[in-house]
Design an enzyme around this catalytic site. Structure first.
Site, PDB file in Angstrom:
ATOM      1  N   SER A   1       3.706  -2.122  10.289  1.00 44.53           N
ATOM      2  CA  SER A   1       5.154  -2.211  10.520  1.00 44.53           C
ATOM      3  C   SER A   1       5.757  -3.556  10.132  1.00 44.53           C
ATOM      4  O   SER A   1       6.704  -4.029  10.763  1.00 44.53           O
ATOM      5  CB  SER A   1       5.496  -1.858  11.980  1.00 44.53           C
ATOM      6  OG  SER A   1       5.169  -0.505  12.249  1.00 44.53           O
TER       7      SER A   1
ATOM      8  N   HIS B   1      -9.477   1.247   5.157  1.00 43.10           N
ATOM      9  CA  HIS B   1      -8.189   1.439   5.845  1.00 43.10           C
ATOM     10  C   HIS B   1      -8.390   2.403   7.015  1.00 43.10           C
ATOM     11  O   HIS B   1      -9.186   3.337   6.928  1.00 43.10           O
ATOM     12  CB  HIS B   1      -7.151   2.006   4.862  1.00 43.10           C
ATOM     13  CG  HIS B   1      -5.759   1.953   5.410  1.00 43.10           C
ATOM     14  ND1 HIS B   1      -5.294   2.858   6.330  1.00 43.10           N
ATOM     15  CD2 HIS B   1      -4.748   1.084   5.195  1.00 43.10           C
ATOM     16  CE1 HIS B   1      -4.052   2.548   6.652  1.00 43.10           C
ATOM     17  NE2 HIS B   1      -3.694   1.471   5.976  1.00 43.10           N
TER      18      HIS B   1
ATOM     19  N   ASN C   1       0.865  -1.180   0.000  1.00 41.81           N
ATOM     20  CA  ASN C   1       0.000   0.000   0.000  1.00 41.81           C
ATOM     21  C   ASN C   1       0.902   1.231   0.000  1.00 41.81           C
ATOM     22  O   ASN C   1       1.509   1.553   1.012  1.00 41.81           O
ATOM     23  CB  ASN C   1      -0.890  -0.034   1.252  1.00 41.81           C
ATOM     24  CG  ASN C   1      -1.728   1.225   1.398  1.00 41.81           C
ATOM     25  OD1 ASN C   1      -1.787   2.069   0.499  1.00 41.81           O
ATOM     26  ND2 ASN C   1      -2.382   1.359   2.543  1.00 41.81           N
ATOM     27  N   TRP C   2       1.000   1.870  -1.155  1.00 43.48           N
ATOM     28  CA  TRP C   2       1.894   3.027  -1.261  1.00 43.48           C
ATOM     29  C   TRP C   2       1.318   4.276  -0.605  1.00 43.48           C
ATOM     30  O   TRP C   2       1.992   5.292  -0.502  1.00 43.48           O
ATOM     31  CB  TRP C   2       2.196   3.314  -2.747  1.00 43.48           C
ATOM     32  CG  TRP C   2       3.278   2.442  -3.316  1.00 43.48           C
ATOM     33  CD1 TRP C   2       3.784   1.288  -2.775  1.00 43.48           C
ATOM     34  CD2 TRP C   2       4.003   2.655  -4.538  1.00 43.48           C
ATOM     35  NE1 TRP C   2       4.774   0.776  -3.586  1.00 43.48           N
ATOM     36  CE2 TRP C   2       4.928   1.601  -4.683  1.00 43.48           C
ATOM     37  CE3 TRP C   2       3.945   3.641  -5.526  1.00 43.48           C
ATOM     38  CZ2 TRP C   2       5.797   1.502  -5.763  1.00 43.48           C
ATOM     39  CZ3 TRP C   2       4.808   3.537  -6.612  1.00 43.48           C
ATOM     40  CH2 TRP C   2       5.728   2.486  -6.727  1.00 43.48           C
ATOM     41  N   LYS C   3       0.034   4.218  -0.223  1.00 40.51           N
ATOM     42  CA  LYS C   3      -0.627   5.401   0.365  1.00 40.51           C
ATOM     43  C   LYS C   3      -0.431   6.594  -0.571  1.00 40.51           C
ATOM     44  O   LYS C   3      -0.417   6.417  -1.786  1.00 40.51           O
ATOM     45  CB  LYS C   3      -0.134   5.645   1.792  1.00 40.51           C
ATOM     46  CG  LYS C   3      -0.239   4.363   2.640  1.00 40.51           C
ATOM     47  CD  LYS C   3       0.007   4.552   4.092  1.00 40.51           C
ATOM     48  CE  LYS C   3      -0.153   3.202   4.809  1.00 40.51           C
ATOM     49  NZ  LYS C   3      -0.021   3.311   6.261  1.00 40.51           N
TER      50      LYS C   3
ATOM     51  N   GLU D   1      -6.719   4.790   8.027  1.00 42.05           N
ATOM     52  CA  GLU D   1      -6.493   6.204   7.701  1.00 42.05           C
ATOM     53  C   GLU D   1      -7.746   6.814   7.082  1.00 42.05           C
ATOM     54  O   GLU D   1      -8.042   7.987   7.291  1.00 42.05           O
ATOM     55  CB  GLU D   1      -5.267   6.333   6.790  1.00 42.05           C
ATOM     56  CG  GLU D   1      -3.983   6.102   7.577  1.00 42.05           C
ATOM     57  CD  GLU D   1      -2.832   5.534   6.772  1.00 42.05           C
ATOM     58  OE1 GLU D   1      -2.852   5.613   5.533  1.00 42.05           O
ATOM     59  OE2 GLU D   1      -1.897   5.003   7.407  1.00 42.05           O
TER      60      GLU D   1
ATOM     61  N   GLY E   1       2.937  -1.198   4.233  1.00 40.69           N
ATOM     62  CA  GLY E   1       2.972   0.222   3.888  1.00 40.69           C
ATOM     63  C   GLY E   1       4.377   0.658   3.523  1.00 40.69           C
ATOM     64  O   GLY E   1       4.862   0.423   2.410  1.00 40.69           O
ATOM     65  N   GLY E   2       5.069   1.273   4.471  1.00 34.97           N
ATOM     66  CA  GLY E   2       6.369   1.883   4.217  1.00 34.97           C
ATOM     67  C   GLY E   2       7.361   0.985   3.500  1.00 34.97           C
ATOM     68  O   GLY E   2       8.046   1.418   2.568  1.00 34.97           O
TER      69      GLY E   2
ATOM     70  N   GLY F   1       2.974   2.323  10.741  1.00 38.24           N
ATOM     71  CA  GLY F   1       3.975   3.375  10.569  1.00 38.24           C
ATOM     72  C   GLY F   1       4.751   3.718  11.825  1.00 38.24           C
ATOM     73  O   GLY F   1       5.451   4.727  11.870  1.00 38.24           O
TER      74      GLY F   1
ATOM     75  N   GLU G   1      -5.089  -4.695  10.775  1.00 34.34           N
ATOM     76  CA  GLU G   1      -4.043  -3.689  10.940  1.00 34.34           C
ATOM     77  C   GLU G   1      -4.291  -2.900  12.226  1.00 34.34           C
ATOM     78  O   GLU G   1      -5.091  -1.966  12.241  1.00 34.34           O
ATOM     79  CB  GLU G   1      -4.058  -2.713   9.755  1.00 34.34           C
ATOM     80  CG  GLU G   1      -3.786  -3.360   8.415  1.00 34.34           C
ATOM     81  CD  GLU G   1      -3.264  -2.341   7.407  1.00 34.34           C
ATOM     82  OE1 GLU G   1      -2.162  -2.569   6.886  1.00 34.34           O
ATOM     83  OE2 GLU G   1      -3.931  -1.324   7.164  1.00 34.34           O
TER      84      GLU G   1
END
Ligand code: 13P
Length: 261
Positions: free
Chosen positions: A213, A98, A11-13, A100, A234-235, A174, A168
């Site tokens: 993470s 998600h 997930n590149w967000k 967010e 994610g990251g 993150g 999640e």
């Protein structure tokens, strides 16, 4: 229940420009072509990059996805992107609910359920996200919060379809923090029970991904936990080498034994 074929989704967000695509995706594809992954691999860039990423991948072993969609197929919804539009751009997956989006945009379980219906209508594979906040975990409510989100966010249409749940924990996203393997096992078991409670036998087959993470150092242990059917990353998905290492960590031990993945 152990699932043999895992699913690893990046997930590149809100990250990524055209220049990042060539660097990250081309490197990843070269590696995957050399030694095909036994995991299902997905990448969800910002909507602006979906079509370009699909063209870059060009039939390769990576499914491209969106990070959200609207319920409606089209209409006067300035800024909105529909499930049909994602398909039109070449997407096969969509991340829905998600944390967010739940936090930043106030998305409710009922809205997420309607979005799941829209994704299925368009032929997308939905990845439905749930997870507790730190306050909820500290209050001992993690399993009950996740159960409530699952009962409310799933959609009757999911039974028999290709879809996945993603657990999640909000406090792990993150932050570099992760639940213990025991905590992951506990919530994944509770999530499976809630999926079956909501969909009957239709809740048994879908994979349950862990997200929050995940990195090359912890992926193998997390992916070995009972009922962990993959990872939503994610990251670490922004760096081709890290994402590839996580994909390799999802491969059966016999394949991975020649290296650390
Ligand atoms: P991180 O892997 O950066 O913690 O993000 C997880 C996530 O939110 C994936 O959807």
């Amino acid at each position: 229940m152990k699932q043999s074929v895992k699913m690893i989704v990046g997930n590149w967000k809100m990250n990524g420009l055209a220049a990042d695509l060539s660097a990250a995706v081309v490197e990843m594809l070269a590696d995957l072509k050399g030694r095909p992954a036994s995991a299902r691999v997905g990448l969800c860039p910002p909507a602006t990059l979906i079509e370009r990423m699909v063209r870059t991948i060009d039939g390769g072993p990576v499914s491209v996805g969106g990070q959200d969609c609207r319920v409606e197929a089209k209409g006067a919804f300035t800024g909105g992107v529909s499930a049909e539009m994602l398909v039109d751009a070449g997407a096969r997956l969509v991340i829905l609910g998600h944390s967010e989006r739940r936090q930043e945009f106030g998305e409710s379980d009922a809205l997420v359920s309607d979005k799941v219906g829209a994704a299925l209508r368009a032929g997308l594979t939905p990845i439905v996200c749930v997870g507790e906040t730190l306050a909820q975990r500290e209050a001992g409510e993690a399993a009950s919060v996740v159960r409530g989100q699952i009962l409310g966010s799933l959609n009757d249409g999911l039974a028999g379809q290709d879809w996945a749940l993603a657990y999640e924990p909000v406090w792990a996203i993150g932050t570099g923090l992760t639940p213990t393997l025991e905590q992951i096992a506990e919530i994944h078991a509770a999530a499976r029970a809630a999926m079956v409670e909501r969909l009957g036998d239709g809740g048994r087959a879908a994979l349950i991904l862990y997200g929050g993470s995940v990195n090359p150092g912890n992926a193998r242990d997390i992916l070995a936990v009972d009922e962990v059917g993959g990872a939503l990353v994610g990251g670490a998905s922004l760096k081709a080498a890290d994402f590839l290492a996580i994909i390799r960590a999802a491969e059966p031990a016999v394949v991975a034994a020649d290296g650390q993945g």
